[in-house]
Design an enzyme around this catalytic site. Structure first.
Site, mmCIF file in Angstrom:
data_model
loop_
_atom_site.group_PDB
_atom_site.id
_atom_site.type_symbol
_atom_site.label_atom_id
_atom_site.label_comp_id
_atom_site.label_asym_id
_atom_site.label_seq_id
_atom_site.Cartn_x
_atom_site.Cartn_y
_atom_site.Cartn_z
ATOM 1 N N GLU A 125 -86.731 60.822 53.160
ATOM 2 C CA GLU A 125 -86.401 60.596 51.743
ATOM 3 C C GLU A 125 -87.143 59.349 51.234
ATOM 4 O OE1 GLU A 125 -82.604 59.323 49.513
ATOM 5 O OE2 GLU A 125 -82.332 61.479 49.756
ATOM 6 N N ASP A 169 -82.213 54.597 51.423
ATOM 7 C CA ASP A 169 -82.210 53.312 50.722
ATOM 8 C C ASP A 169 -81.005 52.424 51.018
ATOM 9 O OD1 ASP A 169 -80.145 54.655 49.510
ATOM 10 O OD2 ASP A 169 -81.274 55.176 47.714
ATOM 11 N N ARG A 213 -72.827 49.977 43.176
ATOM 12 C CA ARG A 213 -72.480 48.563 43.075
ATOM 13 C C ARG A 213 -72.631 48.019 41.653
ATOM 14 N NH1 ARG A 213 -72.491 45.232 48.175
ATOM 15 N NH2 ARG A 213 -72.078 46.990 49.512
ATOM 16 N N GLU A 242 -80.362 49.445 46.285
ATOM 17 C CA GLU A 242 -81.090 50.592 46.846
ATOM 18 C C GLU A 242 -82.570 50.628 46.468
ATOM 19 O OE1 GLU A 242 -78.086 50.792 45.389
ATOM 20 O OE2 GLU A 242 -76.744 51.587 46.931
ATOM 21 N N HIS A 270 -63.948 56.945 46.620
ATOM 22 C CA HIS A 270 -64.698 56.232 47.660
ATOM 23 C C HIS A 270 -63.815 55.130 48.250
ATOM 24 C CE1 HIS A 270 -67.971 53.894 49.458
ATOM 25 N NE2 HIS A 270 -68.794 54.898 49.199
ATOM 26 N N HIS A 306 -69.489 55.211 42.919
ATOM 27 C CA HIS A 306 -69.389 54.073 43.838
ATOM 28 C C HIS A 306 -70.474 53.027 43.653
ATOM 29 C CE1 HIS A 306 -72.870 55.185 46.293
ATOM 30 N NE2 HIS A 306 -72.535 56.422 46.014
HETATM 31 C C1 UD1 Z 1 -73.099 52.270 50.750
HETATM 32 C C2 UD1 Z 1 -74.597 52.053 50.455
HETATM 33 C C3 UD1 Z 1 -75.024 52.867 49.239
HETATM 34 C C4 UD1 Z 1 -74.649 54.323 49.417
HETATM 35 C C5 UD1 Z 1 -73.154 54.426 49.710
HETATM 36 C C6 UD1 Z 1 -72.777 55.864 49.971
HETATM 37 C C7 UD1 Z 1 -75.651 49.875 50.892
HETATM 38 C C8 UD1 Z 1 -75.845 48.493 50.409
HETATM 39 N N1 UD1 Z 1 -74.818 50.632 50.139
HETATM 40 O O1 UD1 Z 1 -72.362 51.715 49.683
HETATM 41 O O2 UD1 Z 1 -76.430 52.759 49.068
HETATM 42 O O3 UD1 Z 1 -74.958 55.029 48.237
HETATM 43 O O4 UD1 Z 1 -72.856 53.643 50.890
HETATM 44 O O5 UD1 Z 1 -71.423 56.064 49.969
HETATM 45 O O6 UD1 Z 1 -76.185 50.263 51.903
HETATM 46 N N2 UD1 Z 1 -65.359 51.658 53.507
HETATM 47 C C9 UD1 Z 1 -64.351 52.107 54.331
HETATM 48 N N3 UD1 Z 1 -64.598 53.230 55.109
HETATM 49 C C10 UD1 Z 1 -65.755 53.930 55.058
HETATM 50 C C11 UD1 Z 1 -66.754 53.490 54.170
HETATM 51 C C12 UD1 Z 1 -66.555 52.346 53.426
HETATM 52 O O7 UD1 Z 1 -63.288 51.521 54.396
HETATM 53 O O8 UD1 Z 1 -65.890 54.931 55.790
HETATM 54 C C13 UD1 Z 1 -65.148 50.419 52.716
HETATM 55 C C14 UD1 Z 1 -65.174 49.161 53.606
HETATM 56 O O9 UD1 Z 1 -64.268 48.231 53.102
HETATM 57 C C15 UD1 Z 1 -66.609 48.657 53.428
HETATM 58 C C16 UD1 Z 1 -66.821 48.981 51.960
HETATM 59 O O10 UD1 Z 1 -66.202 50.267 51.765
HETATM 60 O O11 UD1 Z 1 -66.783 47.312 53.740
HETATM 61 C C17 UD1 Z 1 -68.248 48.989 51.480
HETATM 62 O O12 UD1 Z 1 -69.101 49.780 52.315
HETATM 63 P P1 UD1 Z 1 -70.710 49.581 52.158
HETATM 64 O O13 UD1 Z 1 -71.383 50.550 53.064
HETATM 65 O O14 UD1 Z 1 -71.064 48.143 52.326
HETATM 66 O O15 UD1 Z 1 -70.976 49.910 50.654
HETATM 67 P P2 UD1 Z 1 -70.844 51.279 49.861
HETATM 68 O O16 UD1 Z 1 -70.368 50.943 48.501
HETATM 69 O O17 UD1 Z 1 -70.081 52.252 50.683
HETATM 70 N N1 UDP Z 2 -69.520 63.937 49.612
HETATM 71 C C1 UDP Z 2 -68.561 64.332 50.556
HETATM 72 N N2 UDP Z 2 -67.246 64.050 50.300
HETATM 73 C C2 UDP Z 2 -66.834 63.399 49.181
HETATM 74 C C3 UDP Z 2 -67.814 62.980 48.238
HETATM 75 C C4 UDP Z 2 -69.145 63.255 48.491
HETATM 76 O O1 UDP Z 2 -68.894 64.936 51.577
HETATM 77 O O2 UDP Z 2 -65.622 63.192 49.015
HETATM 78 C C5 UDP Z 2 -70.949 64.198 49.894
HETATM 79 C C6 UDP Z 2 -71.776 64.818 48.788
HETATM 80 O O3 UDP Z 2 -71.737 66.236 48.852
HETATM 81 C C7 UDP Z 2 -73.165 64.259 49.054
HETATM 82 C C8 UDP Z 2 -72.886 62.895 49.662
HETATM 83 O O4 UDP Z 2 -71.537 62.926 50.104
HETATM 84 O O5 UDP Z 2 -73.873 65.022 50.013
HETATM 85 C C9 UDP Z 2 -73.099 61.804 48.651
HETATM 86 O O6 UDP Z 2 -72.603 60.603 49.156
HETATM 87 P P1 UDP Z 2 -72.368 59.330 48.235
HETATM 88 O O7 UDP Z 2 -72.121 59.756 46.840
HETATM 89 O O8 UDP Z 2 -71.336 58.492 48.920
HETATM 90 O O9 UDP Z 2 -73.746 58.534 48.362
HETATM 91 P P2 UDP Z 2 -75.159 58.592 47.583
HETATM 92 O O10 UDP Z 2 -75.670 59.983 47.666
HETATM 93 O O11 UDP Z 2 -74.930 58.120 46.190
HETATM 94 O O12 UDP Z 2 -75.991 57.601 48.339
#
Ligand code: UD1
Ligand code: UDP
Length: 379
Positions: free
Chosen positions: A120, A98, A218, A134, A249, A216
């Site tokens: 999924e 998603d 939104r 999502e 996060h 994390h």
């Molecule tokens: C995203 C997904 C969410 C998922 C989550 C898992 C969308 C809209 N959101 O949310 O569905 O549950 O990932 O974690 O697809 N950033 C870093 N390094 C990283 C990752 C993120 O610096 O490795 C920071 C960056 O500033 C980036 C921001 O986080 O721009 C947001 O990342 P983004 O993927 O847009 O949103 P998430 O909140 O991570």
């Molecule tokens: N996870 C990880 N390291 C962390 C936190 C989570 O490897 O510090 C793993 C966790 O076991 C799970 C996945 O990341 O498999 C979940 O990711 P996240 O919560 O970012 O996204 P969501 O599942 O909500 O989309």
């Protein structure tokens, strides 16, 4: 014999964890040519997973920007995938769940003429705003997809209710359980050692019960996250015999407020996101998990850990119905009360910590590959 061409696309940490076992299963098919494309929607958190599962992407779009927004990320994924799709010309494109990567890649794959395979598929809260974006993403991907890999009978029923052809749906279990079992196999080896796990062992007091937190979503940014942080500080201050650990996060909308509210409380440890083996170790070591994560809601029941979910709805009702996951929203009083109950009442703890696997048996990828082989052979 010409091989069929399969492109597996993902971009964030959870997609990578859940697609990693599929990559390895797909690569073992002798009649498939398989390539992996990462969008780089995440960077550090994605690279941690690629490293652990030993995956070297064939294409890395490297799209992450600091504090990125949905508009530009969506547009960038679609345009950057065009040359990849034209170069490899896949018959099948696999997308997961998603995220923005999943939906944007689904759109690009459809434009290319490839068949779209949704891993999924069928999870629903039936509220377009929760979780945002999502619920919208996965519903849209469901409309784009040709084949739907539903983790549970409930997710398959959601798809049938939306008039998805039954022959296009396969109930597989969630691939996260494949990843978890693989991870446990490694982490539980008697001589396994890992510097991140050693650091955690040095940080944590073995005499104290541990609460693990992640968050994390939104829709929790702002007031929701503030309320969660207030609850955590109250829990920490009222229970000196308990430790809290929060791998934070990297999203600045999470990292900023969490550091601001929780830094300096002696029994709260704020740490960087952990690589998957260390995180599995930490889930196993923890007494209670408080999270809004989707993947953790799926993994925790397989580890027999009680979960308080800081959301008011979930697309993963199976463990809620089984009584091992409790929705607490972002209400400070409720989060504090339910956590305290779990800490003080052994019966309540026992009730929520039943070990069960409502989300899979570790064979989801085997089923996906076998379904795709049947499709290709027209059986
Ligand atoms: C995203 C997904 C969410 C998922 C989550 C898992 C969308 C809209 N959101 O949310 O569905 O549950 O990932 O974690 O697809 N950033 C870093 N390094 C990283 C990752 C993120 O610096 O490795 C920071 C960056 O500033 C980036 C921001 O986080 O721009 C947001 O990342 P983004 O993927 O847009 O949103 P998430 O909140 O991570
Ligand atoms: N996870 C990880 N390291 C962390 C936190 C989570 O490897 O510090 C793993 C966790 O076991 C799970 C996945 O990341 O498999 C979940 O990711 P996240 O919560 O970012 O996204 P969501 O599942 O909500 O989309």
């Amino acid at each position: 014999m010409t091989k069929s061409r399969h492109l597996i696309v993902f971009g964030t940490r959870p997609e990578a964890i859940k697609m990693a076992p599929l990559v390895h299963h797909a690569l073992s098919q002798t009649n498939w040519e398989v390539k992996v494309c990462v969008t780089g929607q995440h960077r550090e958190m994605l690279d941690q997973v690629l490293d652990f599962f030993a995956i070297s992407p064939d294409f890395d779009l490297n799209l992450m920007r600091p504090n990125q927004n949905l508009y530009s990320l969506t547009a960038d994924i679609i345009t950057s995938l065009k040359p990849v799709l034209e170069d490899f010309n896949p018959d099948y494109v696999y997308v997961h769940g998603d995220t923005t990567t999943s939906t944007a890649a689904g759109i690009a794959a459809f434009y290319s003429g490839a068949k779209v395979c949704h891993v999924e598929a069928g999870l629903r809260t039936f509220n377009r705003q929760y979780p945002f974006p999502e619920e919208f993403n996965r519903t849209l991907t469901g409309k784009i997809a040709d084949y739907h890999f539903a983790p549970t009978p409930t997710s398959a029923a959601n798809l049938k209710r939306e008039n998805t052809a039954e022959s296009a749906i396969c109930i597989t279990g969630n691939t996260v359980i494949d990843a978890l079992f693989k991870g446990l196999e490694i982490v539980e080896q008697p001589n396994y050692s890992n510097p991140e796990i050693e650091q955690l062992k040095n940080l944590l007091d073995p005499q104290k019960r541990l609460i693990l937190i992640t968050g994390h979503r939104r829709e929790n940014h702002g007031d929701g996250l503030e309320a969660i942080c207030k609850s955590l500080s109250q829990i920490a201050l009222a229970n000196a015999d308990v430790e809290l650990i929060y791998p934070v996060h990297l999203n600045p909308n999470v990292k900023g407020p969490v550091n601001e509210y929780l830094q300096g409380i002696s029994n709260i440890h704020l740490v960087d996101p952990l690589a998957y083996p260390a995180f599995i170790w930490l889930m196993k070591r923890s007494h209670i998990i408080i999270t809004d994560s989707g993947g953790i809601q799926e993994e925790a029941p397989s580890l027999g850990k009680p979960v308080l979910v800081t959301r008011t709805t979930t697309e993963r009702p199976e463990a809620v119905e089984a009584g091992t996951v409790l929705l607490v929203g972002t209400d400070v009083k409720l989060i504090v009360a339910e956590t305290q109950k779990l800490l003080d009442d052994p019966q309540q703890y026992e009730k929520l910590s039943q070990l069960h696997n409502p989300y899979g048996d570790g064979k989801a990828c085997e089923r996906i590959v076998s379904f795709m082989n049947q499709i290709q052979h027209g059986t």
